[in-house]
Design a protein around this motif. Structure first.
Motif, PDB file in Angstrom:
ATOM      1  N   PRO A  13       0.841  -1.207   0.000  1.00 34.56           N
ATOM      2  CA  PRO A  13       0.000   0.000   0.000  1.00 34.56           C
ATOM      3  C   PRO A  13       0.871   1.250   0.000  1.00 34.56           C
ATOM      4  N   GLU A  14       0.280   2.364  -0.381  1.00 37.79           N
ATOM      5  CA  GLU A  14       1.000   3.632  -0.359  1.00 37.79           C
ATOM      6  C   GLU A  14       1.386   3.957   1.083  1.00 37.79           C
ATOM      7  N   GLY A  16       1.632   5.396   4.590  1.00 36.57           N
ATOM      8  CA  GLY A  16       0.682   6.145   5.399  1.00 36.57           C
ATOM      9  C   GLY A  16      -0.769   5.789   5.172  1.00 36.57           C
ATOM     10  N   LYS A  17      -1.038   4.922   4.210  1.00 39.05           N
ATOM     11  CA  LYS A  17      -2.423   4.520   3.932  1.00 39.05           C
ATOM     12  C   LYS A  17      -2.583   3.039   4.217  1.00 39.05           C
ATOM     13  N   GLY A  18      -3.729   2.673   4.699  1.00 37.10           N
ATOM     14  CA  GLY A  18      -4.030   1.259   4.940  1.00 37.10           C
ATOM     15  C   GLY A  18      -4.335   0.544   3.635  1.00 37.10           C
ATOM     16  N   SER A  19      -4.294  -0.735   3.685  1.00 40.83           N
ATOM     17  CA  SER A  19      -4.579  -1.535   2.505  1.00 40.83           C
ATOM     18  C   SER A  19      -6.086  -1.584   2.246  1.00 40.83           C
TER      19      SER A  19
END
Length: 125
Positions: A13-14, A16-19
């Motif tokens: 994932p990117e 700082g972002k959750g999957s």
């Protein structure tokens, strides 16, 4: 582990972002579901007998609800039809199953991808 339905592999994932991928339990097996398949598969997910949530995980021989923490023993005779078993084992290997046609999915590039990831972790070029 690939998507339970289409076989797509999850990427990182990117930062700082959750999957957007979702875990669940189907036929007493923990599965991973990609964002594209979630609408079609959500109805197949097992539900908690205590609170009705589909937010379940499978650990060893137990299924646990992550919402109410109810834990129950998993049924031994439930399984995904057509799942392959590892040699000298009765445990189904659902990581190679495609839900759409129940045919094994072979990903020849996976070994190379894992080797590259390990090299990055070890600081090798």
């Amino acid at each position: 582990m690939p998507c339970y339905r289409c076989g797509t592999r999850q990427g990182d994932p990117e930062p700082g972002k959750g999957s957007p991928w979702r875990r669940g339990v189907i036929s007493e097996h923990q599965v991973l579901i990609c964002p594209a398949c979630q609408p079609a598969v959500l109805a197949e997910l097992a539900r908690c007998p205590g609170c009705g949530s589909a937010h379940l995980i499978r650990r060893l021989d137990q299924v646990e609800c992550l919402d109410c923490r109810l834990t129950r023993d998993a049924d031994e005779d439930s399984g995904l039809s057509g799942a392959e078993t590892a040699p000298d084992s009765d445990i189904p290997d659902i990581s190679v199953m495609s839900r759409s046609d129940s045919a094994p999915i072979r990903d020849p590039g996976l070994a190379a991808e894992v080797a590259r990831a390990l090299d990055r972790l070890r600081g090798r070029p």
